[in-house]
Design an enzyme around this catalytic site. Sequence first.
Site, mmCIF file in Angstrom:
data_model
loop_
_atom_site.group_PDB
_atom_site.id
_atom_site.type_symbol
_atom_site.label_atom_id
_atom_site.label_comp_id
_atom_site.label_asym_id
_atom_site.label_seq_id
_atom_site.Cartn_x
_atom_site.Cartn_y
_atom_site.Cartn_z
ATOM 1 N N GLU A 241 0.824 -1.205 0.000
ATOM 2 C CA GLU A 241 0.000 0.000 0.000
ATOM 3 C C GLU A 241 0.861 1.258 0.000
ATOM 4 O OE1 GLU A 241 -3.597 0.212 2.400
ATOM 5 O OE2 GLU A 241 -2.915 2.124 3.193
ATOM 6 N N ARG A 267 -3.348 33.506 -17.941
ATOM 7 C CA ARG A 267 -3.762 34.689 -17.169
ATOM 8 C C ARG A 267 -2.733 35.815 -17.317
ATOM 9 N NH1 ARG A 267 -7.170 36.741 -13.626
ATOM 10 N NH2 ARG A 267 -6.461 37.897 -11.771
ATOM 11 N N GLN A 278 8.943 35.998 -11.917
ATOM 12 C CA GLN A 278 9.821 34.988 -11.318
ATOM 13 C C GLN A 278 9.171 34.320 -10.105
ATOM 14 O OE1 GLN A 278 13.719 35.905 -9.186
ATOM 15 N NE2 GLN A 278 14.482 35.245 -11.190
#
Length: 378
Positions: A241, A267, A278
Amino acid sequence: MDFELSPLQRERYAGISAAVAERFAEHETCTDPELVRLAWKDAASIGLTGLCLPEEHGGAGLGALDTALGLEAFGRSCSDMGLVFGVAAHLLSCAVPVWEFGTDEARELLAGMAAGDVVAGNAMTEDEAGSDVGRIRTTATRSGEEYVLEGEKSFVSNAPIADVFVTYAVTDPSAGFLGISAFAVPRELDGIVVGPPLPKMGLNGCLAARVRFEDCVVPARYRLGAEGSGGAVFQHSMAWERGCLFAGYLGLMERQLAECVGRTTDRRQFGRKIAGFQAVSHRIARMRQRLESARLLLYRACWQLDQGRTDVSAIAMAKTAVSEAAIANSLDAMQLFGAAGYLADAGIEEQLRDCLPTTIFSGTTEIQLELIAREAGL
């Protein structure tokens, strides 16, 4: 040292990713048990419920690394991480121990588990037994060729839709950790009470509930491994798991990163794309770095499992790296999307909620760090 996936592995990953994208294109996270079962059938039709199970039981017969790649592709193309988690828990926490430790009669469950017709729930956690599994209070009293189970499990993934529970109970109270035994308990047996679905912060596509055993008579043929070996059975399933389930979160982070790149290149603010700032580009670079670092650790841990080497610290480091990266990247994604990320439509807030429990389930981060420290000789 070859870091390249083979052509077959790349082809399989692409095939699973494409099939999931097509099958789950209109899927939305839901908590209706009937709809969740339908989603399970869709996952099963792609082979996701039987990735690592033997072919003679209807599975694909894949090793740990290839199973992880399959779950990664699942998480990459399906936005319902609760479903991804539920399927992975069913396969790794339940089907693997039934396959590895079950009697011939118990293994008759595997065909249904591989086909998604038999859903499994991992019934380990109790109110007083989380990280400290030695505090399990559920008991299994031997009576001839049967055991009588008594006790309550507090958090059982898939419980509301489960057909079988892989559970752990004390068979010898004087033996401590060596007095725990494992069982595959069909839901059809008398004395099993499943509570209502538990409201959760995230992973809503994986229904969870409390499960109580009241004078539940379980035939001895459903015991997994020898009596008293439940601790070893549990640790084996946890290796699978922790090593493979978290690959689903690699897929989520890959999808999330692509969404952030798209968002920041589309955008515009102050007359230019925000990706040109940056502060934005470096945040995305950090997200990529966390993802790739976690991926390498997880692939290595799974590769070692395939070599027959259960490296506890390697698995713990992979689990910790993926879970912490998933949360950090989701927080960064929220910042990059801004107010839009806070709204449900963008899916970013759901990703964050689905990632938050990763440092808790399958062993908390604190437990993983203890394992790493112990392996280092501390």
